[in-house]
Design a protein around this motif. Structure first.
Motif, PDB file in Angstrom:
ATOM      1  N   TYR A 118      29.779  41.082  10.396  1.00  0.00           N
ATOM      2  CA  TYR A 118      29.227  39.932  10.194  1.00  0.00           C
ATOM      3  C   TYR A 118      28.789  40.007   8.586  1.00  0.00           C
ATOM      4  O   TYR A 118      28.438  40.943   7.902  1.00  0.00           O
ATOM      5  N   GLY A 119      28.599  38.717   7.799  1.00  0.00           N
ATOM      6  CA  GLY A 119      28.334  38.690   6.448  1.00  0.00           C
ATOM      7  C   GLY A 119      29.668  38.215   5.716  1.00  0.00           C
ATOM      8  O   GLY A 119      29.478  37.804   4.545  1.00  0.00           O
ATOM      9  N   GLY A 183      20.599  36.910  -4.688  1.00  0.00           N
ATOM     10  CA  GLY A 183      20.622  36.987  -3.270  1.00  0.00           C
ATOM     11  C   GLY A 183      19.507  37.031  -2.533  1.00  0.00           C
ATOM     12  O   GLY A 183      18.178  37.688  -3.283  1.00  0.00           O
ATOM     13  N   SER A 184      19.151  36.559  -1.169  1.00  0.00           N
ATOM     14  CA  SER A 184      17.877  36.670  -0.771  1.00  0.00           C
ATOM     15  C   SER A 184      17.519  38.142  -0.599  1.00  0.00           C
ATOM     16  O   SER A 184      16.175  38.370  -0.358  1.00  0.00           O
ATOM     17  N   GLN A 185      18.322  39.083  -0.660  1.00  0.00           N
ATOM     18  CA  GLN A 185      17.820  40.554  -0.564  1.00  0.00           C
ATOM     19  C   GLN A 185      16.804  40.937  -1.620  1.00  0.00           C
ATOM     20  O   GLN A 185      15.881  41.596  -1.598  1.00  0.00           O
ATOM     21  N   TYR A 209      16.500  41.859  11.428  1.00  0.00           N
ATOM     22  CA  TYR A 209      17.515  42.172  10.159  1.00  0.00           C
ATOM     23  C   TYR A 209      17.449  43.309   9.692  1.00  0.00           C
ATOM     24  O   TYR A 209      16.089  43.561   9.006  1.00  0.00           O
ATOM     25  N   TYR A 245       8.091  38.910   8.942  1.00  0.00           N
ATOM     26  CA  TYR A 245       9.393  38.330   8.514  1.00  0.00           C
ATOM     27  C   TYR A 245       9.950  37.577   9.624  1.00  0.00           C
ATOM     28  O   TYR A 245      10.088  38.439  10.521  1.00  0.00           O
ATOM     29  N   THR A 247      13.420  34.832  11.135  1.00  0.00           N
ATOM     30  CA  THR A 247      14.391  33.768  10.841  1.00  0.00           C
ATOM     31  C   THR A 247      14.182  32.706  11.836  1.00  0.00           C
ATOM     32  O   THR A 247      15.015  32.672  12.862  1.00  0.00           O
ATOM     33  N   PHE A 252      17.997  36.208  13.540  1.00  0.00           N
ATOM     34  CA  PHE A 252      19.022  37.302  13.470  1.00  0.00           C
ATOM     35  C   PHE A 252      18.815  38.518  14.193  1.00  0.00           C
ATOM     36  O   PHE A 252      17.653  38.898  14.048  1.00  0.00           O
ATOM     37  N   ASP A 280      13.097  33.482   6.399  1.00  0.00           N
ATOM     38  CA  ASP A 280      14.482  33.727   5.895  1.00  0.00           C
ATOM     39  C   ASP A 280      15.408  32.667   6.427  1.00  0.00           C
ATOM     40  O   ASP A 280      15.851  32.907   7.829  1.00  0.00           O
ATOM     41  N   TYR A 282      18.761  32.030   6.249  1.00  0.00           N
ATOM     42  CA  TYR A 282      19.993  32.585   5.714  1.00  0.00           C
ATOM     43  C   TYR A 282      21.132  31.501   6.163  1.00  0.00           C
ATOM     44  O   TYR A 282      22.096  31.761   5.126  1.00  0.00           O
ATOM     45  N   THR A 309      19.796  31.564   0.446  1.00  0.00           N
ATOM     46  CA  THR A 309      20.956  32.202  -0.158  1.00  0.00           C
ATOM     47  C   THR A 309      22.101  31.303  -0.079  1.00  0.00           C
ATOM     48  O   THR A 309      22.625  30.523   0.363  1.00  0.00           O
ATOM     49  N   SER A 311      25.157  33.214  -0.020  1.00  0.00           N
ATOM     50  CA  SER A 311      26.007  33.979   0.512  1.00  0.00           C
ATOM     51  C   SER A 311      26.615  33.567   1.857  1.00  0.00           C
ATOM     52  O   SER A 311      27.692  34.035   2.067  1.00  0.00           O
ATOM     53  N   LYS A 312      26.096  32.331   2.338  1.00  0.00           N
ATOM     54  CA  LYS A 312      26.875  32.029   3.402  1.00  0.00           C
ATOM     55  C   LYS A 312      27.735  30.728   3.173  1.00  0.00           C
ATOM     56  O   LYS A 312      28.450  30.357   4.306  1.00  0.00           O
ATOM     57  N   ARG A 319      25.943  37.186  -5.430  1.00  0.00           N
ATOM     58  CA  ARG A 319      24.521  37.491  -5.265  1.00  0.00           C
ATOM     59  C   ARG A 319      23.395  36.441  -5.953  1.00  0.00           C
ATOM     60  O   ARG A 319      22.925  36.748  -7.010  1.00  0.00           O
TER      61      ARG A 319
HETATM   62  C1  LIG Z   1      19.274  37.850   8.207  1.00  0.00           C
HETATM   63  C2  LIG Z   1      19.903  37.585   6.658  1.00  0.00           C
HETATM   64  N1  LIG Z   1      19.333  37.408   5.912  1.00  0.00           N
HETATM   65  C3  LIG Z   1      19.843  37.127   4.584  1.00  0.00           C
HETATM   66  C4  LIG Z   1      21.295  37.425   4.422  1.00  0.00           C
HETATM   67  C5  LIG Z   1      21.792  37.224   3.127  1.00  0.00           C
HETATM   68  O1  LIG Z   1      21.632  38.140   2.278  1.00  0.00           O
HETATM   69  P1  LIG Z   1      22.146  37.941   0.671  1.00  0.00           P
HETATM   70  O2  LIG Z   1      21.310  36.452   0.106  1.00  0.00           O
HETATM   71  O3  LIG Z   1      21.009  39.185   0.033  1.00  0.00           O
HETATM   72  O4  LIG Z   1      23.474  38.074   0.477  1.00  0.00           O
HETATM   73  C6  LIG Z   1      22.085  37.733   5.462  1.00  0.00           C
HETATM   74  C7  LIG Z   1      23.324  38.327   5.311  1.00  0.00           C
HETATM   75  O5  LIG Z   1      24.146  38.629   6.114  1.00  0.00           O
HETATM   76  C8  LIG Z   1      21.247  38.031   6.924  1.00  0.00           C
HETATM   77  O6  LIG Z   1      22.022  38.127   7.899  1.00  0.00           O
END
Ligand SMILES: Cc1ncc(COP(=O)(O)O)c(C=O)c1O
Length: 476
Positions: A118-119, A183-185, A209, A245, A247, A252, A280, A282, A309, A311-312, A319
């Protein structure tokens, strides 16, 4: 044979041998040119040429006329160094100790047939031309000075995001409430630093998550896992905590949507206890069978920190992400971001601003959403055809589903992963997403990410999964 190496040449010879023996230079690697090496070492080119000549004579290097020296094949390379007390840290902060006590997430696998990690997104989905054009335009806009940017993010990107968030997610905010992050991280990490002190409780969805949980635990927060069900986080008896926190658009990993009543309950809890809610969002761009869900942030902008993010939709490798923070927190986030890394790289921020402002981003989102809806249909059909005793959760939105393996116990997850890996399929268990101290479903479960796989790989991956599961059912 030329001159005997002088003192500097001998030091160069010893340094290169050391690099070869320790594995820094591998057989077949090219060494720097004699000119580059001479500049780096402040030596003459003649000295470096003499050192290379000696290493060639001793069989460490080989050369072909006109090309750079190469490390010879068949040289003994040291085994990976083993830890000894000399390698142990002299001391570590309490933060580092908490960090190292956390379990490391599963490493990516190299799967011959399909990796359901996943990701991942498919490389074929990245808008190469549009991104290259936008980056080129950004780098051609030459500033008179190369100067650090605004830690909050470029004005162009924050303005473009403000408009996009309004159009796409109904979020109404001014650009001074948006903070661009890596990135959301990084957004979660800033939240942890700014909102939690060691010992502070935080609410986290269970299952949830892992990288969010780890961020808050590393900061010294104490996790209060709260179960989720088909309506998302159970808000019936939320404990006192600094933050929650969640989602809400696509829990997630299980995929439920936080119901309207629970949204209200969560926000009432936050207002009453003066806690913050981290929303989040995401994968908010991916809704397959259900209507758009307005973010929690739109209901109470003073309580909610919204994390988004790229990222998806674009790539996790970029990032790029953003926070929409309550006005009262804006300065703290900006100053924390400044101390962390000054700011997110400007060319990428400008390129994204360009894509958003030109409409190319939304065109791309429509296209990648369509492709992922197709992948999801292929995956669900293949699972329905080939894996009858599997229950699928969370398929309405997002880029993954959870597959519960009916009648197979959770403790068989590692064995199933191992058999699947040997057969060329990467599988990832749901277990690590549950709090270890809380009860979890009895059945084995896997998170199946599908956005990185083409339809053929998805079908073949599910066929392997079906065989592997049949084998494990036979064993019991
Ligand atoms: C629940 C969740 N939040 C955020 C992200 C994205 O993180 P980032 O923006 O740091 O890539 C992911 C990525 O897999 C995720 O599963």
């Amino acid at each position: 044979m030329g001159q005997l190496p002088n003192g500097v040449a001998r030091r160069i010879i010893a340094a290169i041998k050391e690099q070869i023996h320790s594995g820094v230079y591998q057989p077949g690697d090219r060494l720097p040119s004699t000119r580059a090496f001479a500049t780096d070492w402040g030596a003459s080119r003649t000295t470096v040429t003499a050192a290379y000549g000696q290493l060639i004579a001793e069989g460490y290097l080989t050369t072909r006329p006109g090309s750079r020296a190469i490390v010879a094949q068949g040289l003994g390379v040291a085994a990976a160094p083993t830890a000894s007390s000399a390698d142990a840290p002299r001391y570590l902060s309490a933060f580092a100790l908490r960090l190292l006590a956390l379990p490391a997430p599963a490493a990516a696998q190299t799967a011959r047939i399909a990796d359901f990690r996943y990701g991942d997104l498919s490389g074929a989905d990245f808008p190469v031309l549009a991104w290259r054009r936008a980056l080129t335009r950004a780098s051609l806009r030459r500033a008179p000075q190369l100067r650090y940017g605004d830690p909050q993010g470029s004005a162009a990107l924050r303005n473009a995001l403000q408009a996009y968030l309004w159009r796409a997610r109904g979020i109404s905010c001014t650009p001074d409430r948006i903070v661009i992050v890596n990135g959301s991280q990084q957004g979660l990490d800033l939240c942890a630093r700014l909102l939690l002190d060691p010992g502070d409780p935080f609410v986290i969805e269970n299952p949830g998550y892992v990288l969010a949980r780890h961020c808050f635990v590393a900061a010294g927060g104490v996790a209060v896992p709260v179960p989720v069900d088909a309506d998302g986080l159970r808000t019936g008896s939320l404990p006192t905590a600094r933050l929650a926190y969640v989602t809400p658009s696509h829990q997630f990993p299980l995929g439920s949507v936080l119901s309207a009543a629970r949204r209200r309950a969560l926000l009432a809890w936050a207002a009453r206890t003066r806690a913050y809610v981290i929303e989040d969002d995401y994968d908010g761009e991916y809704r397959h069978d259900i209507a758009p869900i307005p973010p929690l942030q739109t209901l109470d902008p003073a309580s909610v920190i919204y994390a988004g993010t790229l990222s998806k939709t674009l790539s996790p490798t970029l990032r790029l992400g953003y926070l929409v923070v309550p006005a009262a927190l804006s300065r703290a986030f900006v100053e924390a971001k400044r101390l962390t890394d000054r700011h997110t790289p400007l060319p990428e921020q400008d390129a994204l601003a360009d894509l958003l402002a030109s409409g190319a981003y939304e065109r791309h989102v429509r296209s990648i959403r369509r492709r992922n809806t197709e992948r999801r249909a292929v995956l669900l059909q293949a699972l329905a055809d080939l894996c009858p005793a599997v229950t699928i959760a969370g398929a309405d939105t997002g880029l993954h589903v959870v597959a519960w393996i009916d009648g197979v116990a959770a403790d068989r997850e590692p064995a199933i992963i191992e058999t699947a890996r040997a057969a060329g399929v990467g599988l990832y268990p749901v277990s690590p997403m549950y709090d270890a101290t809380e009860p979890r479903p009895a059945a084995a479960g896997f998170v199946l990410g599908y956005a990185g796989l083409d339809p053929d790989a998805l079908r073949r991956g599910v066929a392997v999964l079906a065989t592997v599961l049949a084998e494990h059912r036979r064993i019991g």
